[in-house]
Design a protein around this motif. Structure first.
Motif, short mmCIF file in Angstrom:
data_model
loop_
_atom_site.label_atom_id
_atom_site.label_comp_id
_atom_site.label_asym_id
_atom_site.label_seq_id
_atom_site.Cartn_x
_atom_site.Cartn_y
_atom_site.Cartn_z
N MET A 288 0.83 -1.21 0.00
CA MET A 288 0.00 0.00 0.00
C MET A 288 0.86 1.26 0.00
O MET A 288 1.80 1.38 0.79
N GLN A 289 0.52 2.17 -0.87
CA GLN A 289 1.23 3.45 -0.87
C GLN A 289 0.78 4.25 0.35
O GLN A 289 -0.12 3.85 1.06
N GLY A 290 1.38 5.38 0.59
CA GLY A 290 0.92 6.18 1.71
C GLY A 290 2.07 6.81 2.44
O GLY A 290 1.94 7.27 3.56
N ARG A 291 3.25 6.81 1.82
CA ARG A 291 4.39 7.40 2.50
C ARG A 291 4.65 8.83 2.02
O ARG A 291 5.49 9.50 2.56
N ASP A 292 3.93 9.28 0.99
CA ASP A 292 4.23 10.61 0.45
C ASP A 292 3.76 11.72 1.39
O ASP A 292 2.90 11.52 2.24
N LEU A 293 4.35 12.91 1.22
CA LEU A 293 4.06 14.03 2.11
C LEU A 293 2.58 14.34 2.17
O LEU A 293 2.02 14.58 3.24
N LEU A 294 1.92 14.31 1.00
CA LEU A 294 0.52 14.71 0.95
C LEU A 294 -0.35 13.75 1.76
O LEU A 294 -1.22 14.19 2.52
N THR A 295 -0.11 12.44 1.62
CA THR A 295 -0.90 11.46 2.36
C THR A 295 -0.73 11.65 3.86
O THR A 295 -1.70 11.63 4.61
N VAL A 296 0.53 11.86 4.28
CA VAL A 296 0.77 12.04 5.70
C VAL A 296 0.09 13.32 6.19
O VAL A 296 -0.49 13.36 7.28
N LEU A 297 0.13 14.34 5.34
CA LEU A 297 -0.52 15.60 5.69
C LEU A 297 -2.03 15.43 5.79
O LEU A 297 -2.67 15.92 6.73
N ILE A 298 -2.61 14.69 4.84
CA ILE A 298 -4.06 14.49 4.88
C ILE A 298 -4.44 13.66 6.11
O ILE A 298 -5.43 13.93 6.79
N LYS A 299 -3.57 12.67 6.40
CA LYS A 299 -3.82 11.84 7.58
C LYS A 299 -3.83 12.70 8.84
O LYS A 299 -4.73 12.61 9.66
N ALA A 300 -2.81 13.58 8.95
CA ALA A 300 -2.73 14.44 10.13
C ALA A 300 -3.95 15.35 10.20
O ALA A 300 -4.48 15.63 11.27
N ASN A 301 -4.41 15.77 9.03
CA ASN A 301 -5.55 16.69 8.96
C ASN A 301 -6.85 16.00 9.37
O ASN A 301 -7.79 16.65 9.80
N MET A 302 -6.89 14.65 9.19
CA MET A 302 -8.10 13.91 9.55
C MET A 302 -8.06 13.44 11.00
O MET A 302 -9.06 12.95 11.52
N ASP A 303 -6.88 13.57 11.64
CA ASP A 303 -6.72 13.04 13.00
C ASP A 303 -7.69 13.72 13.96
O ASP A 303 -7.98 14.90 13.84
N SER A 304 -8.18 12.93 14.93
CA SER A 304 -9.21 13.47 15.82
C SER A 304 -8.66 14.53 16.77
O SER A 304 -9.43 15.28 17.36
N ASN A 305 -7.31 14.58 16.93
CA ASN A 305 -6.79 15.62 17.83
C ASN A 305 -6.71 17.00 17.17
O ASN A 305 -6.27 17.95 17.78
N ILE A 306 -7.12 17.12 15.91
CA ILE A 306 -7.23 18.43 15.27
C ILE A 306 -8.71 18.81 15.26
O ILE A 306 -9.53 18.07 14.73
N SER A 307 -9.04 19.94 15.85
CA SER A 307 -10.45 20.30 15.91
C SER A 307 -10.94 20.73 14.53
O SER A 307 -10.16 21.15 13.69
N GLU A 308 -12.26 20.58 14.32
CA GLU A 308 -12.88 20.85 13.01
C GLU A 308 -12.44 22.21 12.45
O GLU A 308 -12.09 22.33 11.28
#
Ligand code: HEM
Ligand SMILES: *[C@@H]1O[C@H](CO)[C@@H](O)[C@H](O)[C@H]1NC(C)=O
Ligand SMILES: *[C@@H]1O[C@H](CO)[C@@H](O)[C@H](O)[C@H]1NC(C)=O
Ligand SMILES: *[C@@H]1O[C@H](CO)[C@@H](O)[C@H](O)[C@H]1NC(C)=O
Ligand SMILES: *[C@@H]1O[C@H](CO)[C@@H](O)[C@H](O)[C@H]1NC(C)=O
Ligand SMILES: CC(=O)N[C@H]1CO[C@H](CO)[C@@H](O)[C@@H]1O
Ligand SMILES: CC(=O)N[C@H]1CO[C@H](CO)[C@@H](O)[C@@H]1O
Length: 546
Positions: A288-308
């Motif tokens: 599975m891909q998912g190591r690129d900067l954008l994916t990690v950034l999107i992941k961080a952006n979806m994380d529950s510790n970031i408020s809406e």
């Protein structure tokens, strides 16, 4: 519009310009900067900016600091004051107070029109938010994952060059700028957002995304119109200049970018969801891909510790794709070109480096293996010190401030000051290259390429407030380069592969290579400036002695 309206419009324009000028002149009469020493202003309209533009980068400023002291003032377009100081305490103050010292409109104008709300262009709270979400993507763990991409593309470049050598016998003259530029473009595509431009592959037709980027970039490097320059100083002109700059070609490219970019974002999101599902069912998917900067950034952006309310919008995420490309492509490739240039001028260094690199038993090193090579590290540091790809940063004071100094300055009336009173709206030039090469800091041999100096650096140097390696090449403070680890490992992978594979010699006399004065310093051949970046080199293949 009839004549009457045109006359009216003209009158309004003229009075606006006069008002602006009046305000500037009157502000200058009472400006606390008026007694700071500096060169005489040569033109009311251009200030010293034409002189500076004609000289080699940072050379005039260096001569002025020698003549007038470490803190000086000169004039920009429309006689605007520019503060220039090589005082480390002052520079530290400016860099750490990034909220008070922002990028001026003149820098943001073109960038923002092209990139939108990317990390390079935003300020204040929006910048803090974006940087917080993006930081994890640039951490050491992430860069370790990306090293494979750097090495793979470096090997591909080596093989492309090997083929040209084979065609021509046992050595070939190659414009290394071209291959390095393509390699860095491919790397930022794959490592930045999992998109393979594959531009090193000459057989492949450029994709529509590649063409869209090319169209955007050719716009970004074209000369700004007089209206655009004016609009940076006189806000009234901004809407007009903006309307003019959104030409058809640019907007087509933007639409395409948006279309393809959003698709990339959706794919990444889908991947992340699938990954989360697999995790739940305890299945692993190594491919599975998912190591690129954008994916990690999107992941961080979806994380529950970031408020809406703190999440980045689609627009903002999209702007980061372009930002990675603009910030990470020319800088790294030109940095590597300068490394090859420096190594061609110091053959003993090149040979010593090659011995170190040949001691590694693999063509595909990991990040940790690359980091374990001390001489490679010193060569990269020394290159970025002497040939900082970004030679100067510009800021503007957003409020009145007092800048503390390490070394007091004497004003034109003979009074000594231990701080600088700086009024709102003053421009500040941050002398990246001049600090990197300062004889006062680095010693008499500051201009020599000597990787050995990194074995023990002078103590003064250790107080340079840079984010990496006691230099300002990646700047410092909250607005330092977020991609510095990325580019250092990419450069190491490139130099590792290329120096193991070839001996490099300059194909023209060293005196005919000069640095251009654009945003990014790039090598050019004197007399062939219109050809753009180029570095002709003789390559002789060699293989590790095992
Ligand atoms: C040798 C290579 C590089 C050099 C010398 C370099 C240098 C710099 C400098 C001097 C700045 C500050 C500009 C300013 O504020 O005026 C900066 C900012 C930035 N760089 Fe780099 N850079 C390099 C590579 C990269 C790479 C590979 C990436 C991304 C993959 C990158 C992404 C960025 C971003 C996003 C910013 C804006 C950071 C912010 O404002 O918070 N850079 N870089
Ligand atoms: C260097 O920068 C210029 C423009 O900023 C770009 O055209 C070129 O591709 C870059 N890379 C190299 C290796 O010259
Ligand atoms: C060398 O390569 C650069 C980067 O691709 C390119 O802009 C330039 O035109 C090339 N120069 C020559 C003489 O081919
Ligand atoms: C693993 O990922 C690859 C590529 O994304 C995909 O083709 C494959 O079907 C996946 N395997 C499983 C079990 O999901
Ligand atoms: C959110 O949590 C992740 C780990 O799950 C962590 O890496 C990241 O730093 C956190 N972000 C913030 C803004 O606290
Ligand atoms: C602001 C300022 O000092 N402007 C001066 C710059 O120099 C010209 C002459 O070259 C003067 O006329 C301006 O007053
Ligand atoms: C500001 C600065 O660094 N100037 C020097 C840069 O290096 C060249 C030669 O490498 C000198 O000629 C400049 O004086």
């Amino acid at each position: 519009m009839d004549l009457f309206h045109v006359a009216w419009l003209g009158a309004i324009l003229v009075s606006l310009v006069l008002w602006k000028l009046f305000k500037q002149v009157s502000a200058r009469q009472i400006s606390p900067l008026r007694d700071i020493p500096g060169p005489p202003n040569v033109s009311w309209l251009w200030g010293n900016s034409k002189q500076i533009f004609k000289a080699d980068v940072a050379v005039l400023q260096e001569a002025w600091t020698q003549q007038f002291g470490s803190t000086i003032k000169y004039k920009d377009f429309l006689s605007n004051d520019v503060l220039y100081t090589v005082d480390l305490r002052a520079i530290n103050h400016i860099l750490t107070h990034s909220n008070e010292y922002r990028k001026p409109e003149i820098v943001r104008f073109k960038l923002a029109a092209l990139l939108g709300e990317g990390l390079l262009c935003v300020e204040g709270e929006q910048h803090r938010q974006q940087r917080r979400v993006m930081n994890p993507a640039f951490g050491p763990a992430q860069i370790r994952e990306l090293t494979e991409i750097f090495v793979e593309k470096a090997v591909q470049l080596r093989d492309v060059w090997r083929q040209s050598v084979c065609k021509d016998g046992n050595s070939a003259c190659i414009n290394v700028s071209s291959g390095l530029s393509k390699m860095a473009f491919d790397v930022i595509g794959l490592a930045g957002f999992n998109y393979d431009f594959d531009s090193l592959n000459s057989q492949k037709k450029p994709s529509e995304l590649t063409n869209a980027f090319k169209a955007l970039f050719s716009q970004s490097t074209s000369k700004p119109s007089i209206l655009q320059v004016l609009s940076c100083y006189v806000p009234f002109f901004r809407p007009i200049a903006k309307a003019g700059s959104v030409q058809k070609s640019i907007s087509i490219a933007h639409d395409l970018m948006k279309h393809v970019g959003l698709q990339i974002i959706r794919d990444s999101e889908a991947d992340i969801m699938r990954m989360a599902e697999l995790k739940n069912t305890h299945k692993k998917n190594e491919t599975m891909q998912g190591r690129d900067l954008l994916t990690v950034l999107i992941k961080a952006n979806m994380d529950s510790n970031i408020s809406e309310s703190h999440r980045l919008s689609d627009e903002e995420v999209l702007a980061q794709i372009l930002t990675f490309l603009v910030a990470g492509h020319d800088t790294t490739s030109n940095g590597t070109a300068w490394a090859l240039y420096a190594l061609s001028q110091a053959q003993h260094v090149q040979q010593k480096l090659r011995e170190e690199l040949w001691s590694v038993p693999t063509d595909n090193p990991t990040m940790d293996e690359l980091l374990e090579l001390p001489y490679l590290d010193a060569v990269i540091r020394e290159t970025l010190r002497l040939h900082a790809p970004v030679a100067m940063a510009k800021r503007v004071a957003t409020k009145d401030d007092i800048i503390p100094l390490q070394t007091p300055y004497t004003d034109t009336r003979g009074k000594v000051h231990d701080s600088i009173k700086i009024p709102q709206g003053t421009y500040v030039d941050i002398p990246i290259l001049a600090i990197n090469r300062s004889k006062a800091l680095w010693g008499e041999d500051a201009l020599a390429f000597k990787p050995e100096r990194w074995d023990s650096i002078p103590t003064d140097v250790q107080s340079i407030p840079g984010v990496w390696g006691n230099m300002l090449s990646f700047l410092g403070g909250p607005r330092s380069c977020i991609g510095y680890r990325f580019s250092i490992i990419e450069m190491k992978a490139l130099i590792f592969t290329l120096i193991r594979g070839f001996e490099f010699e300059l194909a023209v006399p060293a005196s005919s290579i000069s640095a251009s004065r654009g945003l990014v310093q790039r090598p050019r051949v004197r007399g062939e400036e219109e050809q753009g970046a180029q570095l002709p080199m003789l390559l002789k293949p060699c293989t590790p002695r095992l």
